[in-house]
Design a protein around this motif. Sequence first.
Motif, short mmCIF file in Angstrom:
data_model
loop_
_atom_site.label_atom_id
_atom_site.label_comp_id
_atom_site.label_asym_id
_atom_site.label_seq_id
_atom_site.Cartn_x
_atom_site.Cartn_y
_atom_site.Cartn_z
N THR A 43 17.87 -16.03 -13.96
CA THR A 43 16.41 -15.96 -13.82
C THR A 43 15.97 -16.49 -12.46
OG1 THR A 43 16.25 -16.33 -16.21
CG2 THR A 43 14.23 -16.55 -14.96
N PHE A 44 16.83 -17.22 -11.78
CA PHE A 44 16.54 -17.70 -10.43
C PHE A 44 16.18 -16.54 -9.51
CE2 PHE A 44 18.44 -18.71 -6.19
CZ PHE A 44 17.50 -19.65 -5.79
N ARG A 45 16.80 -15.39 -9.71
CA ARG A 45 16.52 -14.23 -8.86
C ARG A 45 15.08 -13.76 -9.05
NH1 ARG A 45 22.29 -11.55 -10.59
NH2 ARG A 45 23.60 -12.87 -9.24
N LEU A 46 14.59 -13.82 -10.27
CA LEU A 46 13.20 -13.45 -10.54
C LEU A 46 12.26 -14.41 -9.83
CD1 LEU A 46 11.03 -11.83 -12.06
CD2 LEU A 46 11.38 -13.38 -14.01
N PHE A 47 12.58 -15.70 -9.86
CA PHE A 47 11.78 -16.70 -9.14
C PHE A 47 11.72 -16.38 -7.66
CE2 PHE A 47 12.49 -20.47 -6.42
CZ PHE A 47 11.21 -21.02 -6.45
N LEU A 48 12.87 -16.08 -7.03
CA LEU A 48 12.88 -15.77 -5.60
C LEU A 48 12.09 -14.50 -5.29
CD1 LEU A 48 16.51 -16.56 -4.36
CD2 LEU A 48 14.46 -17.93 -4.12
N ASP A 49 12.19 -13.51 -6.16
CA ASP A 49 11.45 -12.27 -5.95
C ASP A 49 9.94 -12.52 -5.97
OD1 ASP A 49 13.83 -10.92 -5.75
OD2 ASP A 49 13.80 -10.15 -7.81
N LYS A 50 9.50 -13.39 -6.86
CA LYS A 50 8.07 -13.70 -6.94
C LYS A 50 7.60 -14.45 -5.69
CE LYS A 50 7.73 -13.96 -12.02
NZ LYS A 50 7.43 -14.85 -13.18
N VAL A 51 8.43 -15.38 -5.21
CA VAL A 51 8.08 -16.11 -3.99
C VAL A 51 8.00 -15.16 -2.81
CG1 VAL A 51 8.91 -17.83 -2.33
CG2 VAL A 51 9.02 -18.31 -4.79
N LYS A 52 8.98 -14.26 -2.71
CA LYS A 52 8.99 -13.31 -1.59
C LYS A 52 7.77 -12.39 -1.63
CE LYS A 52 12.08 -10.02 0.70
NZ LYS A 52 13.43 -9.36 0.65
N ALA A 53 7.36 -12.02 -2.81
CA ALA A 53 6.18 -11.14 -2.94
C ALA A 53 4.90 -11.84 -2.49
CB ALA A 53 6.04 -10.67 -4.39
N ARG A 54 4.87 -13.15 -2.62
CA ARG A 54 3.67 -13.91 -2.24
C ARG A 54 3.70 -14.39 -0.79
NH1 ARG A 54 1.49 -16.56 -6.77
NH2 ARG A 54 -0.11 -17.37 -5.35
N ALA A 55 4.87 -14.41 -0.18
CA ALA A 55 5.03 -15.05 1.13
C ALA A 55 4.16 -14.43 2.22
CB ALA A 55 6.51 -15.00 1.55
N GLY A 56 4.05 -13.12 2.23
CA GLY A 56 3.23 -12.47 3.26
C GLY A 56 1.79 -12.91 3.21
N GLY A 57 1.21 -12.92 2.00
CA GLY A 57 -0.17 -13.35 1.84
C GLY A 57 -0.37 -14.82 2.17
N TRP A 58 0.61 -15.64 1.87
CA TRP A 58 0.51 -17.05 2.21
C TRP A 58 0.36 -17.25 3.72
CZ3 TRP A 58 5.16 -18.74 -1.35
CH2 TRP A 58 4.68 -18.92 -2.67
N HIS A 59 1.07 -16.45 4.50
CA HIS A 59 1.01 -16.62 5.95
C HIS A 59 -0.26 -16.06 6.55
CE1 HIS A 59 5.27 -17.53 5.36
NE2 HIS A 59 5.28 -18.03 6.58
#
Length: 433
Positions: free
Chosen positions: A146-162
């Motif tokens: 499930t760690f992979r799902l966590f990383l995918d969610k973070v990556k999906a949000r990273a652009g907007g965070w910046h």
Amino acid sequence: MASPGNQGAPKLDSPQAPTIPNLRDCLPKLEPRRRRPQQSDTLPVPENPGLPDPPDLSHTAFKIPTRRILSPKDHELFLASPTFNLIVGWIFTLSDSVSDTPISAVKDTDLSPNVRAILSILNQTETICRDSPPDDQGGSRFGNKTFRLFLDKVKARAGGWHTATLGVGDAAAAAEAATYLNHSFGNRTRIDYGSGHELNFMIWLLCLYQLRVLRRSDFPALVLRVFARYLEVMRLVQMNYYLEPAGSHGVWGLDDYQFLPFLFGASQLLHHKFITPLAIHQQLTLEEFGGEYLYLGQVNFVNETKTVKGLRWHSPMLDDISAAKSWGKIEGGMRRMFVAEVLRKLPVMQHFLFGSLVPAVEGMSEMDGIEGRGEEEDDEVGEVEVFDEGGVRHVHQQSVGWGDCCGIKVPSSLAAAQEARKRGEQLRRIPFD
């Protein structure tokens, strides 16, 4: 006439008379032992080359960072490059900024808006982790998928965070910086985490400094508030998904996962009046001051997440270091370790990513002309080319894990502790402890 008692006794001047050896003539002459000249067993503490001001980026072509250290020659070029000095200067300048400074010295009112924004990003990352509970894996102590799902969610949000949270106006610059953030939480394929991922987090902050999102006045807060918060998030991630250590032997041998808490933490304690290096053996000191000093806090966390009781059993190097005469000795040693065991180690730096904000030097190899190809992309295609300690290049099949040269796949010590707690077990005392 000789007396009966002297009959048969040899005369002293007789040739058959036994001789008594002169021991002074038999034993070699004793000479004073010459003291061998003492050899220094430590290299000089590397100097801080200084951190340059952020560059003029008006004509910079931003790009997704990629692996560029693909041979020993590439590594040699990096070690002689301005980027090497930039990384050393960044880490050492941050460490200098928190010298003799407890965490509580940085107040909420001291935080700039952009530092607050970074803390908000870390808070959201923690929320994503809590909203992505691990699958039940039947007591297995290896990484949870499930760690992979966590990383995918973070990556999906990273652009907007910046762009939205940090205000990075250039989309390409935001994408370049986000790459380092995405690599800060562990490896998606191997489900592991190590000090290389920790370094990616610090390079992410360096990119924000290069983009003028962060200023020098933010440096103490970056270490004592941002990095400290990152550690809290990573401890949750490690325990939640049973992340395996990235390499069975560890880069430094200090901790399965982290290194920089010991460098920054030693700087914090540099001239402390009563907390000595031996204080890491005092549980009350760890509990009372672990929230103020990163070094003590990390030792306390390590103690709590091992299945055996006793620092000398589960962390012998930390135990040895505690015998140092001063925190200055420890801090200098940590600086040497950072340069010698990270930046100068090809098996470590071969995974480092270079873009425009942290550039490669001219003459370094490229990833077959494939833009954006890094370690994660190699994982996706099932193999990755790496170097062992001898500089020998070879290919690992990711489906069967790392070879012995890079550290065999090992279960997480955090997982062992968590599973023991589920069974109601306490830390075991080693005999004679």
